[in-house]
Design a protein around this motif. Structure first.
Motif, PDB file in Angstrom:
ATOM      1  N   VAL A 171      64.488  -9.425  67.277  1.00  0.00           N
ATOM      2  CA  VAL A 171      63.379  -9.479  66.310  1.00  0.00           C
ATOM      3  C   VAL A 171      62.795 -10.885  66.211  1.00  0.00           C
ATOM      4  O   VAL A 171      61.584 -11.047  65.997  1.00  0.00           O
ATOM      5  CB  VAL A 171      63.773  -8.945  64.907  1.00  0.00           C
ATOM      6  N   TRP A 172      63.622 -11.905  66.385  1.00  0.00           N
ATOM      7  CA  TRP A 172      63.080 -13.265  66.343  1.00  0.00           C
ATOM      8  C   TRP A 172      62.290 -13.593  67.608  1.00  0.00           C
ATOM      9  O   TRP A 172      61.357 -14.380  67.577  1.00  0.00           O
ATOM     10  CB  TRP A 172      64.197 -14.273  66.069  1.00  0.00           C
ATOM     11  N   LYS A 173      62.656 -12.956  68.737  1.00  0.00           N
ATOM     12  CA  LYS A 173      61.831 -13.083  69.944  1.00  0.00           C
ATOM     13  C   LYS A 173      60.463 -12.428  69.704  1.00  0.00           C
ATOM     14  O   LYS A 173      59.419 -12.969  70.098  1.00  0.00           O
ATOM     15  CB  LYS A 173      62.550 -12.397  71.112  1.00  0.00           C
ATOM     16  N   MET A 174      60.448 -11.283  69.013  1.00  0.00           N
ATOM     17  CA  MET A 174      59.183 -10.627  68.667  1.00  0.00           C
ATOM     18  C   MET A 174      58.332 -11.537  67.784  1.00  0.00           C
ATOM     19  O   MET A 174      57.115 -11.642  67.961  1.00  0.00           O
ATOM     20  CB  MET A 174      59.467  -9.311  67.929  1.00  0.00           C
ATOM     21  N   TYR A 175      58.992 -12.218  66.845  1.00  0.00           N
ATOM     22  CA  TYR A 175      58.258 -13.123  65.954  1.00  0.00           C
ATOM     23  C   TYR A 175      57.723 -14.328  66.732  1.00  0.00           C
ATOM     24  O   TYR A 175      56.585 -14.768  66.515  1.00  0.00           O
ATOM     25  CB  TYR A 175      59.160 -13.565  64.805  1.00  0.00           C
ATOM     26  N   ALA A 176      58.532 -14.848  67.653  1.00  0.00           N
ATOM     27  CA  ALA A 176      58.081 -15.973  68.489  1.00  0.00           C
ATOM     28  C   ALA A 176      56.825 -15.580  69.276  1.00  0.00           C
ATOM     29  O   ALA A 176      55.863 -16.355  69.363  1.00  0.00           O
ATOM     30  CB  ALA A 176      59.197 -16.402  69.446  1.00  0.00           C
ATOM     31  N   ASN A 177      56.823 -14.371  69.817  1.00  0.00           N
ATOM     32  CA  ASN A 177      55.650 -13.901  70.563  1.00  0.00           C
ATOM     33  C   ASN A 177      54.426 -13.787  69.648  1.00  0.00           C
ATOM     34  O   ASN A 177      53.308 -14.144  70.035  1.00  0.00           O
ATOM     35  CB  ASN A 177      55.947 -12.537  71.203  1.00  0.00           C
ATOM     36  N   TYR A 178      54.645 -13.281  68.451  1.00  0.00           N
ATOM     37  CA  TYR A 178      53.559 -13.166  67.458  1.00  0.00           C
ATOM     38  C   TYR A 178      52.959 -14.541  67.157  1.00  0.00           C
ATOM     39  O   TYR A 178      51.734 -14.717  67.151  1.00  0.00           O
ATOM     40  CB  TYR A 178      54.105 -12.528  66.187  1.00  0.00           C
ATOM     41  N   HIS A 182      49.132 -16.214  67.976  1.00  0.00           N
ATOM     42  CA  HIS A 182      48.241 -16.679  66.907  1.00  0.00           C
ATOM     43  C   HIS A 182      47.977 -18.174  66.929  1.00  0.00           C
ATOM     44  O   HIS A 182      46.971 -18.626  66.374  1.00  0.00           O
ATOM     45  CB  HIS A 182      48.815 -16.277  65.539  1.00  0.00           C
ATOM     46  N   GLY A 183      48.884 -18.945  67.537  1.00  0.00           N
ATOM     47  CA  GLY A 183      48.666 -20.393  67.482  1.00  0.00           C
ATOM     48  C   GLY A 183      49.204 -21.187  68.653  1.00  0.00           C
ATOM     49  O   GLY A 183      49.130 -22.420  68.655  1.00  0.00           O
ATOM     50  N   GLY A 184      49.803 -20.505  69.626  1.00  0.00           N
ATOM     51  CA  GLY A 184      50.336 -21.204  70.794  1.00  0.00           C
ATOM     52  C   GLY A 184      51.760 -21.697  70.585  1.00  0.00           C
ATOM     53  O   GLY A 184      52.339 -21.584  69.502  1.00  0.00           O
ATOM     54  N   GLY A 185      52.308 -22.280  71.639  1.00  0.00           N
ATOM     55  CA  GLY A 185      53.703 -22.713  71.640  1.00  0.00           C
ATOM     56  C   GLY A 185      54.019 -23.785  70.615  1.00  0.00           C
ATOM     57  O   GLY A 185      55.083 -23.782  69.990  1.00  0.00           O
ATOM     58  N   GLU A 186      53.089 -24.714  70.432  1.00  0.00           N
ATOM     59  CA  GLU A 186      53.317 -25.804  69.470  1.00  0.00           C
ATOM     60  C   GLU A 186      53.393 -25.257  68.044  1.00  0.00           C
ATOM     61  O   GLU A 186      54.244 -25.670  67.246  1.00  0.00           O
ATOM     62  CB  GLU A 186      52.189 -26.827  69.594  1.00  0.00           C
ATOM     63  N   TYR A 187      52.512 -24.318  67.747  1.00  0.00           N
ATOM     64  CA  TYR A 187      52.512 -23.692  66.418  1.00  0.00           C
ATOM     65  C   TYR A 187      53.804 -22.919  66.188  1.00  0.00           C
ATOM     66  O   TYR A 187      54.424 -23.010  65.126  1.00  0.00           O
ATOM     67  CB  TYR A 187      51.308 -22.767  66.299  1.00  0.00           C
ATOM     68  N   GLN A 188      54.227 -22.176  67.203  1.00  0.00           N
ATOM     69  CA  GLN A 188      55.480 -21.413  67.092  1.00  0.00           C
ATOM     70  C   GLN A 188      56.654 -22.348  66.809  1.00  0.00           C
ATOM     71  O   GLN A 188      57.480 -22.077  65.935  1.00  0.00           O
ATOM     72  CB  GLN A 188      55.728 -20.633  68.384  1.00  0.00           C
TER      73      GLN A 188
END
Length: 235
Positions: A171-178, A182-188
């Protein structure tokens, strides 16, 4: 990592008032924020259509109370938040939306005494994940249960973990993808770093079990998407 103190959390939210004042969009970093807000307030109305009193725990700028007032008008509102800046904004917005009383309380729910059998509805939007130890969770849930009127409801929308490590990783991988979408790797990474420092979420099952343990007669799951959910208990 050493977790944020109450003071650090308060200071951060003191500077976030405008971002948390958007009733339409909710928070971009929170999956399904609008859906959860709608579900929780609709459920509160279904459980307590004749409600007179609401407690908004960690009220922020007042979005949950405003949405609740659009469904059950003229409630007496009690708003609790760590941040006085948030409370000032919430009071300003809520006061024009209800003919009922509006009371604000600045502080940590662990330290605040609540009246017994008083609130018909208690809403907790994205706040309980700041609780730390099991003893904190149990004490707060018991306090909130005790402060509800018979048949009253305690409804939560929050960040969650899963009890099973493999499912939690999923589920945290799903959240990382979300977040990436929405904002790219830096935002994640920024969001994940913030969660690591500030938050200690528990699973939905942990919280539902705790609700039953402190006395709730029934519990309800309203929505779940990755590591976010909406759920609650009825006294």
């Amino acid at each position: 990592m050493k977790k944020s103190t109450v003071t650090e959390i308060r200071e951060r939210f003191d500077n976030e008032v405008e971002r948390f004042s958007n009733l339409e969009t909710g928070q971009v970093a929170t999956m399904d924020a609008k859906i959860a807000l709608e579900l929780i307030t609709c459920t509160a109305r279904a459980v307590k259509p004749e409600a007179k009193t609401i407690l908004d725990l960690g009220c922020g700028a007042g979005n949950y109370t405003l949405k609740m007032l659009s469904k059950v008008p003229d409630l007496d509102c009690t708003l609790i938040d760590l941040s006085q800046n948030m409370l000032d904004k919430a009071q300003e917005r809520v006061s024009v939306a209800t003919s009922g009383k509006v009371e604000t309380i600045q502080g940590d729910i662990r330290d605040i005494e609540l009246p017994k059998n008083h609130f018909d509805i208690i809403l907790a939007g994205a706040v309980l994940h700041h609780l730390r130890d099991d003893s904190d969770w149990e004490m707060v849930f018991q306090k909130l249960y005790d402060s509800l009127t018979p048949g009253g409801c305690f409804l939560i929308s929050d960040l969650l973990i899963q009890d099973h490590p493999g499912v939690n990783q999923l589920v945290w991988k799903m959240y990382a993808n979300y977040l990436n979408e929405h904002g790219g790797g830096e935002y994640q990474q920024k969001v994940f770093d913030y969660i690591e420092k500030e938050d200690t979420p528990r699973s939905m099952t942990y919280q539902l079990d705790l609700m039953k343990r402190v006395g709730f007669s029934s519990v309800e799951i309203l929505h779940k998407n990755a590591c976010f959910g909406a759920f609650g208990g009825i006294k």
